[in-house]
Design an enzyme around this catalytic site. Structure first.
Site, PDB file in Angstrom:
ATOM      1  N   CYS A 115       0.176  -1.343   0.275  1.00 36.61           N
ATOM      2  CA  CYS A 115      -0.124   0.723  -0.267  1.00 36.61           C
ATOM      3  C   CYS A 115       0.951   1.328   0.131  1.00 36.61           C
ATOM      4  O   CYS A 115       0.795   1.484  -0.343  1.00 36.61           O
ATOM      5  CB  CYS A 115      -0.986   0.192   1.408  1.00 36.61           C
ATOM      6  N   HIS A 251      -4.231   6.142   0.310  1.00 33.40           N
ATOM      7  CA  HIS A 251      -3.742   4.631   0.116  1.00 33.40           C
ATOM      8  C   HIS A 251      -5.755   4.211   0.459  1.00 33.40           C
ATOM      9  O   HIS A 251      -6.182   4.484   1.480  1.00 33.40           O
ATOM     10  CB  HIS A 251      -3.231   3.836   0.700  1.00 33.40           C
ATOM     11  N   ASN A 281      -9.976  -2.822  -2.473  1.00 30.24           N
ATOM     12  CA  ASN A 281      -8.473  -2.608  -1.685  1.00 30.24           C
ATOM     13  C   ASN A 281      -7.922  -3.134  -3.118  1.00 30.24           C
ATOM     14  O   ASN A 281      -7.780  -3.786  -3.482  1.00 30.24           O
ATOM     15  CB  ASN A 281      -8.854  -2.781  -0.657  1.00 30.24           C
TER      16      ASN A 281
END
Lengths: 325, 77
Positions: A115, A251, A281
């Site tokens: 991330c 993120h 995600n």
């Protein structure tokens, strides 16, 4: 003075969709609606059997070529960020160099970060350009976390999706930073909380498929601890204030966490982009995907000053400021 | 912030009837308590009380009153 600048960003998502309805049908005992309301995710895109990080990366890069942003023979460095490479070796970036037809005089390497990877990759690209090692860096992020998810693990199945993004960083002349400064951090004590433990050599090949373990509450606490000081450090290095930033793109972990961070940092809603509803995600690709979506929504005028903040697996974190091209 | 206000916040968080908690309940047995509830509680502690807790802090608790003790300012000395 030589400056590195982002010239363009694009992304690619695999075909297959995994909707909340699909998950609810598969696992009637999961409170999918409740989870969806917390995560802000309606569907994730899932790479097909045999479709790997390099395939997604090539598709994302090809979009930049088709748009005429750059031609393959003009790229002199390829950075590829992935944690789900096609093979242990060779480096996925080498496979992609060949498939994209980049010059054999180009450098190519992978970086293994999740991330935080987008911010780190931009930092490396800046170093390559401003030290005169490269003029045009093609930076790809690509992951297929779906291949390491346990079908029965609600916490990860509802969140992660596959995807790839392509960013072109190139040499310009200018008086002010168009990319940077940077602030980063690392704390390997958090390794156990977001990990695919099998598949490497520490535990041998074993019989079990490598699967991702995520301890959501630990990651949440980690984020609350590191993100506010990270942003303070970046603002200090940039000698600017929170108000000077036109848009914040963090993120895209999940909406619950982002909303909490936004409140904690007192960032106005209109300056804070949240966009993972259609893809979940996607690890190192969430920031570039969000940048593209924000631009498509008209929230990123040319020259806008954008703060990018990545945080997660490692633990690893980083933040930077960019000028939108 | 008073104990009563804390109980009300927890009730709202878990969508329980207002003033239904006494504080003596075992928190893991509250209706709908799951890993998302842990996240929501960590968020509540941070946002409303300025206390960044770790999941271990929560795990060591037994009752709702124990959770309340977690968000109280640490006594000096």
């Amino acid at each position: 003075m030589i400056r590195a600048a982002i010239r363009a960003v694009d992304y690619h998502l695999p075909e297959a969709r995994l909707s909340n309805d699909d998950l609810a049908r598969e696992h009637p005992e999961w409170s999918v609606e409740k989870i969806a309301s917390k995560t802000g995710i309606d569907e994730r895109r899932i790479a097909a059997e045999g479709e790997c990080a390099s395939d997604l990366a090539v598709a994302a890069a090809t979009k930049l070529f088709v748009r005429g942003v750059v031609q393959p023979d003009q790229v002199d460095y390829l950075l590829l960020c992935t944690q789900t490479p096609d093979h242990f070796l060779p480096t996925t970036a080498c496979l992609v160099q060949s498939r994209l037809g980049l010059p054999t005089t180009a450098g190519a390497l992978d970086l293994n970060l999740g991330c935080s990877g987008y911010v780190y990759g931009l930092g490396l690209a800046k170093g390559l350009v401003e030290s005169g090692q490269a003029e045009r860096v093609l930076f790809l992020t690509a992951d297929t976390y779906s291949k390491v998810l346990d079908r029965e693990d609600k916490g990860v199945r509802t969140i992660f999706g596959d995807g790839a993004a392509a960013t072109l960083i190139e040499r310009t002349e200018g008086d002010r930073d168009a990319l940077g400064p940077f602030a980063v951090g690392t704390d390997g004590r958090g390794a156990e909380h977001l990990i695919v433990a099998r598949g490497g050599f520490r535990h041998g090949p074993g019989g079990e498929r490598p699967t991702l373990h995520m301890n959501g509450p630990e990651i949440f606490t980690f984020t609350l601890r590191v993100v506010p000081p990270l942003i303070a450090q970046l603002l200090e290095r940039a000698a600017c204030r929170l108000d000077d930033v036109d848009l914040f793109v963090f993120h895209q972990a999940n909406e619950f966490m982002l909303e909490h961070l936004r409140n904690k940092l007192r960032i106005p809603r209109e300056k804070f982009f949240v966009g993972m509803r259609r893809c979940g995600n996607t690890v190192s690709s969430t920031i570039p995907i969000a940048l593209c979506d924000a631009a498509a929504e008209g929230r990123l005028p040319s020259g806008a000053r954008v703060m990018l903040v990545g945080f997660g697996v490692g633990y690893s974190w980083g933040a930077t400021l960019i000028r939108w091209p | 912030m008073s104990r009563e206000a804390f109980l009300n916040k927890l009730e709202a968080m878990q969508e329980l009837a207002q003033n239904s908690l006494t504080g003596a309940e075992r928190y893991v047995e509250l209706q709908g308590w799951d890993s998302l509830a842990v996240l929501a509680f960590l968020s509540l502690a941070d946002e409303d009380y300025g206390v960044t807790l770790s999941p271990d802090d929560v795990r060591r608790c037994n009752t709702v009153d124990d959770l309340y003790a977690l968000v109280q300012p640490k006594k000096a000395g």
